[in-house]
Write a protein that holds these residues in place. Structure first.
Motif, PDB file in Angstrom:
ATOM      1  N   ARG A  12      35.535 -38.985 -29.503  1.00 56.53           N
ATOM      2  CA  ARG A  12      34.479 -40.621 -29.485  1.00 56.53           C
ATOM      3  C   ARG A  12      32.987 -39.665 -28.358  1.00 56.53           C
ATOM      4  O   ARG A  12      33.529 -38.540 -27.770  1.00 56.53           O
ATOM      5  CB  ARG A  12      34.854 -40.521 -27.910  1.00 56.53           C
ATOM      6  N   GLU A  16      29.324 -44.729 -27.806  1.00 51.85           N
ATOM      7  CA  GLU A  16      30.834 -44.743 -28.415  1.00 51.85           C
ATOM      8  C   GLU A  16      31.213 -45.826 -28.229  1.00 51.85           C
ATOM      9  O   GLU A  16      32.172 -46.667 -28.277  1.00 51.85           O
ATOM     10  CB  GLU A  16      31.143 -44.055 -29.362  1.00 51.85           C
ATOM     11  N   HIS A  40      31.234 -41.260 -20.273  1.00 53.73           N
ATOM     12  CA  HIS A  40      31.438 -40.959 -21.602  1.00 53.73           C
ATOM     13  C   HIS A  40      32.329 -40.686 -22.617  1.00 53.73           C
ATOM     14  O   HIS A  40      32.298 -41.279 -23.420  1.00 53.73           O
ATOM     15  CB  HIS A  40      30.676 -38.705 -21.585  1.00 53.73           C
ATOM     16  N   GLN A  41      33.329 -40.764 -21.600  1.00 54.08           N
ATOM     17  CA  GLN A  41      34.499 -40.700 -22.746  1.00 54.08           C
ATOM     18  C   GLN A  41      35.461 -41.406 -21.965  1.00 54.08           C
ATOM     19  O   GLN A  41      36.145 -40.660 -20.512  1.00 54.08           O
ATOM     20  CB  GLN A  41      34.974 -40.169 -23.669  1.00 54.08           C
ATOM     21  N   SER A  43      40.010 -41.702 -22.377  1.00 55.26           N
ATOM     22  CA  SER A  43      41.064 -41.921 -24.001  1.00 55.26           C
ATOM     23  C   SER A  43      41.692 -42.766 -24.357  1.00 55.26           C
ATOM     24  O   SER A  43      42.796 -42.966 -25.228  1.00 55.26           O
ATOM     25  CB  SER A  43      42.488 -40.388 -22.774  1.00 55.26           C
ATOM     26  N   SER A 221      32.148 -33.766 -19.656  1.00 58.16           N
ATOM     27  CA  SER A 221      32.683 -33.530 -20.555  1.00 58.16           C
ATOM     28  C   SER A 221      32.688 -32.337 -21.829  1.00 58.16           C
ATOM     29  O   SER A 221      33.542 -32.506 -22.755  1.00 58.16           O
ATOM     30  CB  SER A 221      31.037 -34.564 -21.538  1.00 58.16           C
ATOM     31  N   TRP A 224      36.787 -32.364 -22.124  1.00 59.70           N
ATOM     32  CA  TRP A 224      37.482 -33.185 -22.253  1.00 59.70           C
ATOM     33  C   TRP A 224      38.198 -32.396 -23.146  1.00 59.70           C
ATOM     34  O   TRP A 224      39.669 -32.818 -22.834  1.00 59.70           O
ATOM     35  CB  TRP A 224      36.350 -33.932 -23.629  1.00 59.70           C
TER      36      TRP A 224
END
Length: 438
Positions: A12, A16, A40-41, A43, A221, A224
């Motif tokens: 990702r 997004e 930021h991301q 899961s 990030s 990740w």
């Protein structure tokens, strides 16, 4: 081969995580994270949101002991743990006593210098103090806990570890991670020692799940891939559904790395960087970053942040002072923050010599003999070397007792001591150090 478990969305990219999705979070923690710009991301957004809404969640962030203090670049992670606790959940600050023996190679151009066990223990002692202003530690359900991964990593039997843990990892997939691929694409060496780091970090997640029921790992990030490895390993070894959440890697609007200043790292330890210098770092925030930093690094209500970030012209300086004071108050206490603010006001608005400015001591005998301006500038921490100090002088940025210095061969003596018994060194308008003779 290591396969991604159910509910893990890989790759990702920033942006997004759609705005409408973020605004629909039902749990207090994820709502705060999204509103203040931490995410930021994730899961599995839905699964993690439901988990936070129905139970007290234990989540962790790891901190390796590479120095005696964390710096301002780590504040975004510490603030995540702070908000986790404020919304009723349990933060775990994982100290990397074991992983620090190797050093995280993620996105580094070369291997870190190997630290001795004594270095690591000394660094850990300092880092532990950085968390006290932000977290309440204890034995209650929502109290933070501090854990050292040396407790399990240093006890590993290598052959058993390879058989029980290593068999779940695909070297092909590990080589495909950006953090590894970047090093290899540049034809920069990646040692077998460093290559093992991601396996150890993944194992940390599983161990924390087994010991404390930890379900979420958070980090920048750049972590990740390492965090997803832990999710996968937990699924394979414990049939556990674990989660990942990362923050953006922050830079200033001009592209400068957070936590670094012209004179070095912006340490959180007051013995390594004074509260005044810490305050000044945030006071010098670029105009475009004020609103973003108020959301991330303070607990000011969002309506107040919205008011402050709308200020323009000279009024933006008032917002910067509030930013600096609030961040400094969280770390060093309200009194220290107000003192730093008042020191700045006296120095810059009144032109007074505030005795709370950063200071260094030099031997009176050395001043009597005379100290070269370049050497004194380095001693004061205003330059990293004589050549750097010379460049500052040639650029017209250096003042001695508020008078410009044009000669890089200038010698400072006892005759330069002012009425207050100090010599005032200045770099530009905002960096000042008092030199005291002892």
């Amino acid at each position: 081969m290591l396969n991604a478990p159910l509910h893990v969305t890989l790759g990702r990219m920033p942006g997004e995580l759609r705005e409408e999705k973020m605004s629909a979070f039902k749990s207090d923690f994820l709502r705060v994270m999204s509103e203040r710009g931490f995410i930021h991301q994730i899961s599995d957004e839905t699964g993690l949101d439901q988990l936070f809404a129905k139970e007290t969640v234990s989540a962790y962030i790891g901190f390796d002991a590479t120095a005696k203090s964390l710096h301002a670049g780590s504040l975004i992670q510490i603030m995540m743990l702070h908000w986790l606790q404020q919304t009723g959940h349990r933060p775990i600050a994982l100290m990397g006593g074991g992983t620090s023996m190797i050093g995280d190679p993620s996105f580094k151009d070369e291997a870190r210098k190997l630290l001795t066990p004594e270095d690591i223990e000394n660094n850990l002692a300092g880092i532990r103090r950085n968390f006290a202003p932000y977290l309440k530690f204890g034995s209650g359900a929502g109290d933070a806990i501090m854990v050292n991964n040396a407790d399990w990593l240093m006890e590993i039997n290598y052959v058993n570890f390879l058989r029980d843990v290593g068999r779940h990892f695909s070297v092909n997939r590990m080589l495909a991670f950006d953090s590894v691929k970047l090093r290899l694409d540049r034809e920069q060496s990646l040692s077998f020692l460093e290559f093992n780091y991601m396996i150890l970090q993944a194992y940390d997640f599983v161990e924390l799940y087994k010991r404390f029921g930890c379900r979420l790992q958070m980090g920048g990030s750049d972590q990740w891939g390492n965090i997803v490895n832990g999710i996968d390993l937990g699924h394979r070894m414990e049939n556990a559904q674990l989660y990942a959440m990362t923050t953006p890697l922050l830079t200033t609007s001009s592209g400068a790395k957070m936590g670094k200043s012209a004179s070095g790292a912006v340490w959180l330890d007051a013995d390594m960087l004074s509260p005044y210098e810490f305050w000044q770092y945030w006071r010098n925030t670029e105009d475009a970053d004020v609103g973003r930093f108020l959301k991330l690094y303070t607990t000011l209500p969002l309506d107040e942040v919205a008011r402050l970030e709308k200020l323009g012209g000279s009024e933006i300086n008032e917002a910067k002072k509030i930013l600096a004071t609030e961040i400094t108050a969280m770390l060093h206490g309200r009194e220290a923050a107000e003192t730093a603010s008042e020191t700045a006001r006296k120095t810059f608005e009144e032109g007074a010599l505030a005795d709370t400015l950063p200071s260094v001591e030099v031997a009176r005998a050395d001043l009597q003999a005379g100290i070269g301006m370049l050497s004194l500038f380095v001693t004061a921490g205003l330059a990293g070397s004589n050549s750097e100090a010379r460049r500052h002088i040639q650029g017209g940025a250096v003042r001695l007792n508020d008078q410009p210095v044009a000669d890089d061969r200038r010698v400072v003596t006892l005759e330069d001591l002012g009425a207050e018994g100090v010599v005032k060194l200045s770099l530009g308008r905002k960096k000042h150090v008092l030199v005291r003779a002892v």
